[in-house]
Design a protein around this motif. Structure first.
Motif, short mmCIF file in Angstrom:
data_model
loop_
_atom_site.label_atom_id
_atom_site.label_comp_id
_atom_site.label_asym_id
_atom_site.label_seq_id
_atom_site.Cartn_x
_atom_site.Cartn_y
_atom_site.Cartn_z
N THR A 1 1.05 -1.32 0.02
CA THR A 1 0.13 0.07 0.01
C THR A 1 0.93 1.20 0.09
N LEU A 2 0.15 2.31 -0.15
CA LEU A 2 1.00 3.74 -0.20
C LEU A 2 1.64 3.94 0.95
N PRO A 3 1.20 3.68 2.10
CA PRO A 3 2.01 4.16 3.39
C PRO A 3 3.27 3.27 3.47
N VAL A 4 3.45 2.01 2.70
CA VAL A 4 4.57 1.37 2.72
C VAL A 4 5.52 2.04 1.52
N ILE A 5 4.94 1.98 0.55
CA ILE A 5 5.77 2.60 -0.61
C ILE A 5 6.45 4.21 -0.28
N ASN A 6 5.49 4.95 0.52
CA ASN A 6 5.79 6.17 0.95
C ASN A 6 6.94 6.34 2.05
#
Ligand code: 6PG
Length: 243
Positions: free
Chosen positions: A181-186
């Protein structure tokens, strides 16, 4: 966040440049931390890059200290031609001296939801806590609709703030997906977009030239404490110039 756009006149130059950047990052993390966590993208774009990493960096990179993850997986059997792990294994994993225990394949033998939970649990176990993981290098592709990994426009994955890994079912998909998800990618230290081919020209124009504010998931990739690289060939970049 530091971001950089590099346009390469040919696809070969793009892949060579990407391989050099990634190999340099991997080696610097190994020097610093004695390991590197590297998240692979799927689809067809990275095939040539993976082959270059296997052919030209077989010994330059200490693959024994690399830990491989995937940003997403198609919910297909591991021997299916569309499976991202299968492609990476054929072009990279089977050619370098990486420890099989260091390969965190997304298991597609269970339901998408169970697979997502299992993958998230393995990431938590690897990092040894429940804090948002900090991956060293995350490689992403860009979908023609602006998706990244399997975070497709209009799916719940776009707004997922709690889960690290989600199961995705989108109308536009020919198969269910499992995605970081985006929290991990970011939260990554380095995020690299590899964008190649005429078929990406339109989405590149929308995002980088017209700066359309549609809710493209690609525009939501902003590693707050990391570096963001957009690497593209001229075929995808069209008339785009870098400042
Ligand atoms: C996947 C990918 C996906 C991919 C883009 C671009 O599983 O398909 O992870 O995000 O990077 O769809 O795909 P291509 O490289 O095939 O154009």
């Amino acid at each position: 966040m530091v971001s950089d756009i590099k346009i390469y006149e040919t696809t070969d130059e793009l892949n060579s440049g990407a391989a050099e950047l990634i190999a340099g990052l991997i080696s610097s993390f190994i020097r610093l931390n004695f390991k590197c966590t590297f998240v692979l993208s799927g689809g067809s774009t990275p095939e040539r890059l993976f082959t270059l990493l296997a052919d030209n960096y077989k010994t330059e990179i200490d693959w024994k200290k690399v830990f491989l993850f995937w940003g997403d997986e198609r919910y297909l059997p591991v021997d299916h031609p569309g499976n991202n792990y299968k492609m990476a294994n054929e072009h990279l994993l089977s050619h370098v001296n990486i420890d099989p225990q260091s390969i965190f394949r997304i298991n597609t033998d269970t339901s998408p939801e169970e697979s997502a939970k299992e993958y998230e649990d393995r990431i938590k176990k690897f990092f040894g806590n429940n804090e948002l993981p900090v991956f060293d290098v995350v490689l992403l592709g860009l979908g023609k609709d602006g998706h990244v990994a399997s975070i497709f426009p209009g799916t719940d994955a776009v707004n997922e703030k709690e889960k690290w890994v989600a199961a995705v079912k989108a109308d536009s998909l020919n198969t269910e997906r499992i995605t970081m998800t985006l929290p991990v990618i970011n939260n990554a230290k380095n995020v690299i977009f590899l964008i190649s081919g005429e078929d990406k020209k339109e989405i590149v124009e929308k995002i980088f030239i017209k700066k359309e504010k549609d809710n493209f998931p690609a525009l939501m990739v902003k590693p707050q404490n990391g570096s963001l690289f957009y690497l593209m060939d001229r075929a995808a970049a069209g008339d785009m110039k870098t400042e």
